[in-house]
Design a protein around this motif. Structure first.
Motif, PDB file in Angstrom:
ATOM      1  N   MET A   1      15.509  13.725  12.175  1.00 12.59           N
ATOM      2  CA  MET A   1      15.270  12.820  13.309  1.00 12.59           C
ATOM      3  C   MET A   1      14.066  11.927  13.043  1.00 12.59           C
ATOM      4  O   MET A   1      14.102  10.721  13.282  1.00 12.59           O
ATOM      5  CB  MET A   1      15.063  13.623  14.598  1.00 12.59           C
ATOM      6  N   LYS A   2      12.998  12.528  12.527  1.00 13.22           N
ATOM      7  CA  LYS A   2      11.800  11.728  12.263  1.00 13.22           C
ATOM      8  C   LYS A   2      11.966  10.911  10.983  1.00 13.22           C
ATOM      9  O   LYS A   2      11.574   9.754  10.901  1.00 13.22           O
ATOM     10  CB  LYS A   2      10.585  12.652  12.143  1.00 13.22           C
ATOM     11  N   ARG A   3      12.601  11.537   9.968  1.00 11.90           N
ATOM     12  CA  ARG A   3      12.635  10.897   8.659  1.00 11.90           C
ATOM     13  C   ARG A   3      13.676   9.790   8.588  1.00 11.90           C
ATOM     14  O   ARG A   3      13.482   8.766   7.935  1.00 11.90           O
ATOM     15  CB  ARG A   3      12.915  11.960   7.603  1.00 11.90           C
ATOM     16  N   HIS A   4      14.827   9.990   9.201  1.00  4.74           N
ATOM     17  CA  HIS A   4      15.898   8.992   9.076  1.00  4.74           C
ATOM     18  C   HIS A   4      16.392   8.477  10.421  1.00  4.74           C
ATOM     19  O   HIS A   4      17.473   7.879  10.505  1.00  4.74           O
ATOM     20  CB  HIS A   4      17.078   9.598   8.317  1.00  4.74           C
ATOM     21  N   ASN A   5      15.665   8.764  11.484  1.00  2.39           N
ATOM     22  CA  ASN A   5      16.043   8.291  12.812  1.00  2.39           C
ATOM     23  C   ASN A   5      17.418   8.770  13.261  1.00  2.39           C
ATOM     24  O   ASN A   5      18.161   8.029  13.910  1.00  2.39           O
ATOM     25  CB  ASN A   5      15.970   6.765  12.899  1.00  2.39           C
ATOM     26  N   PHE A   6      17.796  10.019  12.897  1.00  2.57           N
ATOM     27  CA  PHE A   6      19.025  10.586  13.447  1.00  2.57           C
ATOM     28  C   PHE A   6      18.833  10.763  14.946  1.00  2.57           C
ATOM     29  O   PHE A   6      17.711  10.903  15.423  1.00  2.57           O
ATOM     30  CB  PHE A   6      19.323  11.953  12.804  1.00  2.57           C
TER      31      PHE A   6
ATOM     32  N   GLY B   1       6.905   9.985   3.808  1.00  2.00           N
ATOM     33  CA  GLY B   1       5.629   9.275   3.642  1.00  2.00           C
ATOM     34  C   GLY B   1       5.251   9.169   2.179  1.00  2.00           C
ATOM     35  O   GLY B   1       6.051   9.461   1.290  1.00  2.00           O
ATOM     36  N   THR B   2       3.994   8.765   1.937  1.00  2.52           N
ATOM     37  CA  THR B   2       3.506   8.453   0.586  1.00  2.52           C
ATOM     38  C   THR B   2       4.475   7.570  -0.190  1.00  2.52           C
ATOM     39  O   THR B   2       4.698   7.743  -1.377  1.00  2.52           O
ATOM     40  CB  THR B   2       3.169   9.718  -0.250  1.00  2.52           C
TER      41      THR B   2
ATOM     42  N   GLY C   1       0.836  -1.193   0.000  1.00  2.00           N
ATOM     43  CA  GLY C   1       0.000   0.000   0.000  1.00  2.00           C
ATOM     44  C   GLY C   1       0.869   1.240   0.000  1.00  2.00           C
ATOM     45  O   GLY C   1       2.100   1.149   0.047  1.00  2.00           O
ATOM     46  N   VAL C   2       0.227   2.393  -0.046  1.00  2.00           N
ATOM     47  CA  VAL C   2       0.967   3.655  -0.030  1.00  2.00           C
ATOM     48  C   VAL C   2       0.829   4.253   1.363  1.00  2.00           C
ATOM     49  O   VAL C   2      -0.282   4.460   1.851  1.00  2.00           O
ATOM     50  CB  VAL C   2       0.428   4.625  -1.104  1.00  2.00           C
ATOM     51  N   SER C   3       1.989   4.510   2.008  1.00  2.00           N
ATOM     52  CA  SER C   3       1.959   4.947   3.402  1.00  2.00           C
ATOM     53  C   SER C   3       1.409   6.357   3.518  1.00  2.00           C
ATOM     54  O   SER C   3       1.376   7.114   2.551  1.00  2.00           O
ATOM     55  CB  SER C   3       3.357   4.877   4.002  1.00  2.00           C
TER      56      SER C   3
END
Lengths: 133, 206
Positions: free
Chosen positions: B123-128, B166-167, B112-114
């Motif tokens: 931090m949110k996007r790549h868990n830095f 996302g998406t 599916g498409v998130s």
């Protein structure tokens, strides 16, 4: 409630309960020991009912060997074989968390006698039909 | 060849398993899918079928999409098309597939498409990890150093930075089919699947 939650309720065959907050009840709970299944009876006071759709739960408190014990049961759980009401109490609030701070005689709830609450009659019961018979 | 059907995510709920434990499940409206086209090795170089899902009136479709159905004499118009592996050569154009091609206790992958998260920091996007919040720190959620000094003296291509999150097309693998409700065209799979409610998903068998 969304469509998914509704479907969940249908599938769980939602149970109606006829006990109320403050009642002393006996919960007959199925316990699996290896391959054997037995029923354990847990008796205590209903101190909370938490409505969360399919995942509705109720909390039963009892004093066991001087230690307060609380168990949370899912209302729709297939492991609950039977629930018996042994005593009804006059209480004025929906969550009896104040009992946690009380001990001995102070933690006793006033018994309610003779009066049958409308809420305690299951919605499925057909009262007029019973009178005719 | 994996079986696959297009469906719609309805939402999540819980089921009681036989032993009394609760299982989180996602409700997926699955099918009926109609076969719109059959691709063959002779003509197209590979084998696949094109499935259609979602009832729709002809006037709500673009002429191009409606044309796909008309050209092949498929009576039922569908909103969404998707090409999948040819998993049964007996299918003909116009045949209807329902969710009972899956059965309980099967394992499926769901694509599916998130959900879109917008522009997000590292931090949110790549868990830095970021820096500490207090004790005189002036380094909180910033991405930190990236180009170094003489070497490499530039920012590497593909460096993880802030941006749209996302998406993405996400596949969640090995979800158990807990229930198949044929009359409702619905299946219940254990656990979560990507996307918001009512988003299209592809359920792939093993």
């Amino acid at each position: 409630m969304n469509k998914a939650e509704q479907l969940g309720l249908e599938l769980a065959q939602e149970k109606k309960v006829d006990f109320e907050i403050g009642d002393t009840i006996k919960v007959h709970y199925k316990i699996v020991e290896g391959t054997r299944e037995r029923i354990q009876v847990y008796e205590g006071t209903v101190i909370a009912i938490n409505n969360r759709g399919v995942a509705r739960t109720f909390t039963v408190r009892r004093i066991s060997y001087d230690v307060g014990v609380e168990r949370v049961f899912p209302i729709n759980s297939p492991r609950i074989a039977k629930i018996e009401i042994t005593k009804k109490s006059a209480v004025r609030r929906s969550k009896l968390y104040f009992l946690r701070g009380l001990k001995g005689k102070a933690s006793k709830l006033k018994e309610r006698k003779g009066r049958v609450s409308l809420k305690s009659i299951p919605a499925t019961t057909e009262a007029p039909a019973a009178v005719q018979e | 060849m994996r079986k696959a059907l297009i469906g719609k995510k309805i939402g999540m709920t819980q089921l009681f398993a036989e032993d009394g434990s609760m299982v989180p499940v996602t409700v997926v409206e699955l099918g009926p899918n109609v076969v719109v086209q059959k691709k063959t090795a002779d003509k197209d170089g590979y084998e696949s079928i094109k499935l259609g899902f979602g009832d729709v009136k002809e006037k709500d479709l673009t002429k191009a999409l409606a044309g796909e159905f008309k050209k092949r004499n498929v009576a039922e118009m569908k909103k969404s098309l998707r090409e999948v592996d040819l998993f049964d050569s007996s299918f003909e154009v116009g045949s209807v597939l329902t969710c009972d091609i899956f059965s309980e206790n099967d394992f499926v992958d769901v694509e599916g498409v998130s959900k879109g998260k917008g522009f997000q920091g590292t931090m949110k996007r790549h868990n830095f990890k970021g820096g500490r919040a207090s004790h005189g720190s002036s380094f909180h959620r910033a991405p930190g150093s990236m180009g170094c000094r003489t070497y490499p003296g530039e920012v590497w291509k593909g460096k993880k930075m802030a941006g749209r999150m996302g998406t993405d097309t996400v596949t969640v693998k090995n979800l158990k089919v807990m229930k198949v409700l044929k009359e409702k065209n619905t299946i219940l799979v254990s656990g979560a699947i990507p996307g918001r409610r009512n988003s299209l998903v592809l359920v792939k068998g093993k």
